[in-house]
Design a protein around this motif. Sequence first.
Motif, short mmCIF file in Angstrom:
data_model
loop_
_atom_site.label_atom_id
_atom_site.label_comp_id
_atom_site.label_asym_id
_atom_site.label_seq_id
_atom_site.Cartn_x
_atom_site.Cartn_y
_atom_site.Cartn_z
N THR A 40 0.85 -1.18 0.00
CA THR A 40 0.00 0.00 0.00
C THR A 40 0.88 1.23 0.00
O THR A 40 2.04 1.16 0.45
N LEU A 83 -2.06 -1.38 8.56
CA LEU A 83 -3.23 -0.57 8.93
C LEU A 83 -4.15 -1.29 9.91
O LEU A 83 -5.14 -0.71 10.36
N TRP A 120 -12.43 -0.31 4.40
CA TRP A 120 -12.05 -1.03 3.18
C TRP A 120 -13.23 -1.01 2.23
O TRP A 120 -14.25 -1.65 2.50
N GLY A 168 -3.99 0.91 12.68
CA GLY A 168 -4.42 2.28 12.41
C GLY A 168 -5.02 2.90 13.66
O GLY A 168 -5.75 2.23 14.40
N LEU A 211 0.78 6.82 7.92
CA LEU A 211 -0.42 6.15 7.41
C LEU A 211 -1.31 5.70 8.58
O LEU A 211 -2.52 5.88 8.57
N GLN A 212 -0.67 5.16 9.61
CA GLN A 212 -1.43 4.65 10.77
C GLN A 212 -2.09 5.78 11.56
O GLN A 212 -3.08 5.55 12.26
N VAL A 236 -10.48 2.80 9.91
CA VAL A 236 -9.98 2.23 8.65
C VAL A 236 -11.14 1.58 7.92
O VAL A 236 -11.82 0.68 8.46
N SER A 261 -0.03 -3.95 3.68
CA SER A 261 -1.32 -3.33 4.02
C SER A 261 -1.81 -3.74 5.40
O SER A 261 -2.63 -3.03 6.01
N VAL A 280 -8.88 6.36 7.22
CA VAL A 280 -8.07 5.75 6.17
C VAL A 280 -9.01 4.91 5.32
O VAL A 280 -9.73 4.04 5.83
#
Length: 262
Positions: free
Chosen positions: A157, A231, A240, A234, A194-195, A238, A228, A200
């Motif tokens: 990612t 995450l 998906w 995270g 990112l986390q 998050v 990925s 996200v």
Amino acid sequence: MSQVSTPDVRVLNSSDEVARAAADIFTDLANQALKAGHPFTVALSGGSTPKLLYRLLSSGEYKNRVPWGSIKFFFGDERWVPHTHPDSNYKLAKDELFDKVPVDPAQIFPIPTEHISPEDAADQYSKTLVREFNLMGEKGMPRFDLIFLGMGDDGHTASCFPHTGALHANETLVDANFVPKFGTYRITLTPPVLQAGREVVFMVAGDSKAPALQEVLKGAYNPEMYPSQLLRHGQGHVIWLVDTAAASQLKDGGTGQVRTEH
Ligand code: 6PG
């Protein structure tokens, strides 16, 4: 390491519906930030999936619902090519979004890729984040309001690829990551950044993603192999957004609730 967050997995009928769900989230969050009186900071993903999102956002259906003037656009990663190159994530966003909506260049923060070394590009972008997020010195962490991410067939990612240095870049905000499979660099936000994202949103479509998605969401934790999975730690929400093809190998059990949005 933060505790494992339970991912919010939403299965949609097609990549177009994935893009629509992403556009709705973007529009809602941007308007919430406006109401709260602060700029909306978003990190855009690379790859091809965002193209559908950009086309929706610049369409008559969404264009007038987005408070474009209150948004700051950043990038989750960038290829090591000029901004005019067809592989450039910036070029994709410019051609499909920025050139079609009322945003000022001062609101857009491309990752530098020209007349600079990869390491200096990463350092310069890190300084951009420190400035734009008003972080005090090097210890601060930028918390994006929204980070869009894609996922590769190999579970990467942003430009955090399996078995590459970026996976361990936990002391910096941006990394110049040499990717052996491409024989070149990528510039990427690091795992801690990112986390730290408040929201996200992954956009994953196509049956080629199905094996990796099953491992990323349900498999044993192995971020060296499936970046990925980072995450799972995270600190925010998050989500998906996956199409039925990408979700075709998701088995019951394991982490994350799977909702089917029809
Ligand atoms: C990039 C991306 C990368 C991308 C995935 C998925 O620069 O390529 O940031 O992480 O999101 O490879 O790409 P697709 O959306 O094209 O499948």
